[in-house]
Motif scaffolding. Sequence first.
Motif, mmCIF file in Angstrom:
data_model
loop_
_atom_site.group_PDB
_atom_site.id
_atom_site.type_symbol
_atom_site.label_atom_id
_atom_site.label_comp_id
_atom_site.label_asym_id
_atom_site.label_seq_id
_atom_site.Cartn_x
_atom_site.Cartn_y
_atom_site.Cartn_z
ATOM 1 N N ARG A 39 -26.671 -40.928 -0.937
ATOM 2 C CA ARG A 39 -26.532 -39.472 -0.847
ATOM 3 C C ARG A 39 -25.982 -39.013 0.491
ATOM 4 N NH1 ARG A 39 -31.898 -39.669 -1.180
ATOM 5 N NH2 ARG A 39 -32.941 -39.259 0.761
ATOM 6 N N ARG A 40 -26.082 -39.822 1.514
ATOM 7 C CA ARG A 40 -25.497 -39.415 2.785
ATOM 8 C C ARG A 40 -24.142 -40.084 3.028
ATOM 9 N NH1 ARG A 40 -28.708 -36.071 5.906
ATOM 10 N NH2 ARG A 40 -30.861 -35.997 5.214
ATOM 11 N N GLY A 76 -31.147 -44.757 -2.164
ATOM 12 C CA GLY A 76 -30.778 -43.365 -2.428
ATOM 13 C C GLY A 76 -30.295 -42.674 -1.166
ATOM 14 N N LEU A 77 -30.960 -42.976 -0.064
ATOM 15 C CA LEU A 77 -30.569 -42.380 1.212
ATOM 16 C C LEU A 77 -29.130 -42.755 1.561
ATOM 17 C CD1 LEU A 77 -32.835 -42.424 4.318
ATOM 18 C CD2 LEU A 77 -30.435 -42.943 4.546
ATOM 19 N N SER A 134 -35.654 -47.679 -3.997
ATOM 20 C CA SER A 134 -34.836 -46.564 -4.468
ATOM 21 C C SER A 134 -34.731 -45.479 -3.401
ATOM 22 C CB SER A 134 -35.361 -46.029 -5.799
ATOM 23 O OG SER A 134 -36.067 -44.846 -5.631
ATOM 24 N N ARG A 135 -35.782 -45.298 -2.610
ATOM 25 C CA ARG A 135 -35.693 -44.318 -1.520
ATOM 26 C C ARG A 135 -34.647 -44.743 -0.493
ATOM 27 N NH1 ARG A 135 -40.650 -41.140 -1.978
ATOM 28 N NH2 ARG A 135 -42.243 -42.567 -2.668
#
Lengths: 536, 166
Positions: free
Chosen positions: B26-27, B22-23, B18-19
């Motif tokens: 979100r970017r 997610g990165l 998820s990290r």
Amino acid sequence: MKATDAIVECLKKESVNLVFGYPGAAIMPLYDALRRSDIEHILVRQEQAAAHCASGYARTSGKVGVCIATSGPGATNLITGIATAYMDSIPLVAITGQVKSTLIGRDVFQEVDITGATEPFVKHSYLIKNSKDIPRIIKEAFHIAKTGRPGPVLIDIPSDILVEDIDFYYDEEVNIRGYKPTFVGHVGQVKRAFKRLEKSKKPVICIGGGIITANAEKELADFVEKAKIPVVCTLMGLGGIDHSSPYYIGMIGSHGHNYANRAVAEADVIVFIGARLGDRATGENKLFKNNPDIIHIDIDPAEIGKNLGTSIPIVGDAKNVLNQLLELVRPLKTEDWIDYLTNLKRNHKKASEDNDYVNPKYAIELLSDMLDDNAILVGDVGQNQIWVALNYKVTSERKFFISGGLGTMGYSLPAAIGSAIADKKRQVVAVMGDGGFQMSLQELATIKQNKLKVIILLFNNEGLGMVREMQYRTYKSEYAVDLSSNPDFIKLAEAYGIQGKIVKNNEGLKEAFDEAINSKGTFLIECMVNPKESTL
Amino acid sequence: MKRYVLSVLVENHSGVLSRVSGLFSRRGYNIDSLSVGVTEDPGISRMTIVVKGDKYIVEQIKKQLNKLIDVIKVIELKPDSSVYRELILIKVATTTKQRAEVIEIVNVFRGRVVDVVSESLIIELTGDESKIEALINMLEPYGIKEIIRTGLTALERGNKVIKEHN
């Protein structure tokens, strides 16, 4: 040993003697262990303030700030504070209680996925699933929070894990295979950088918050004096260089000093140190009209080249890299360039007088003349932030804190509380507007309970001045936001046992500042400001 | 927009995926595919991430990935020095009459038939993207009922291993 006692032991090993927090059901076991320990707990009145207090505490003490909250709403209230710390690279460890590990995922009372929710704006986070990991994780969390580019780390601990028994251990060393920050600049790159500077006719150094984080103020001053290079700063870099230095020009950015912006616009080489070139600082790169060579020094490699192409990247800690540069330094021929810039600065017009209201720019200038050489000033967000940033002189041992990246209204009061607790000998001033004050004024109770002394400078323009200005410029409407039904702030302060005084025009300022400075306890100075007062 | 293949060593514990994903979201980076599995060291997983972008974006992705504490190593696997593979399962409609014809196509591709019922076959094929696309094209006329793909997985050619990269 009880897991909660182990947590307290770990905190002590990390030389934590004070935490900010707000209790609740899931975190209760830890509070019981804290009660039995000699770690001081400062009770805030809302969790967001715990994170901001910890931020002010960290910035003042140089230590990692610790804040504690319970599961669910306690944890979500921390979020804005954590994000604020993340954007400004402030070392925090946030500990949250979580529902029992066996109930996670069932949407039980006060359950929220806080590691998930904070993922975009923590440096790292942990959800502890095994109590024996507690000492290792706490050790890692502090290490990650304070090394490299500092930032907030969150540790979420289910309440059943908090009450387990564990064997205590505490490793001296941390070894995280995915985390090895680079501290020393590449020797070849540092040489290249200085060579480029030697050829430059109009060099400028632009500093960001990294100078302050790395405690590199002295090295910077040394380098600047020896190399004779003018310095500008970003909002976060204010205080990185003594404002009375002949090499200091001003603050750049969309709300910066126009002469500082001229300096970067006309420069042929710009050395950025510990600055991430945020859009507010660089005007989305419109500032660099002269197509200068960019030397970028930062401990976070991801910041180099992110917002601006870089000719010479140097990854490393600002203090180390400046020391490396000091080994090479020779004076550059910059007399004419510096004369030109200081003339621009000298001819800048001063704040005008206004007899019907307090002129906030003048008020900050006056305050600047009156405060101690080591005073701490914490700014808020909005017009008042810019008034402070442009007119306060961060000289000598003074410190200046602000929510630069996230722009969090309501930051200054709790952050100033954290500062006042971290250093009881320094003057601490919190500057804010009537909007920001009302986002955090519950913390007056924290001031009262802990008998703190904070000078609160409130600029009351009965509105959100910066919003009003933007509305007027963009939509030609003046009053989409109106705070004119403000409470009586002086009476409100009085309810918390805090003295206060209204100042209606510039004439009353000196007396009020004197009274606030000499007062034993916290003092509120409410300045009535023209609602049409401009930001710049 | 070019295609880049990144090979990423990460800690093998929950939350890492998820990290990483997610990165990307979100970017604003686009993932074409992401596949992940455990490595020779059970404490470490390896992800193969295929992204579309330009040089600047890929540089940023590498740096941002490296910033994650759980990420141990990031390398780019260039097409000429790497082996790219993907596994696909295709459920294709076949009448009894067509079955032999379909199996013949599958054999040409060195694929395998892993399930047979009277109205359909499941075909398994491993290969690089062009081989897989070619098989799909060949089978399309018969009626493809379902496709599942693992996404690209890749390894650098030669003796060097990911941990030896700087």
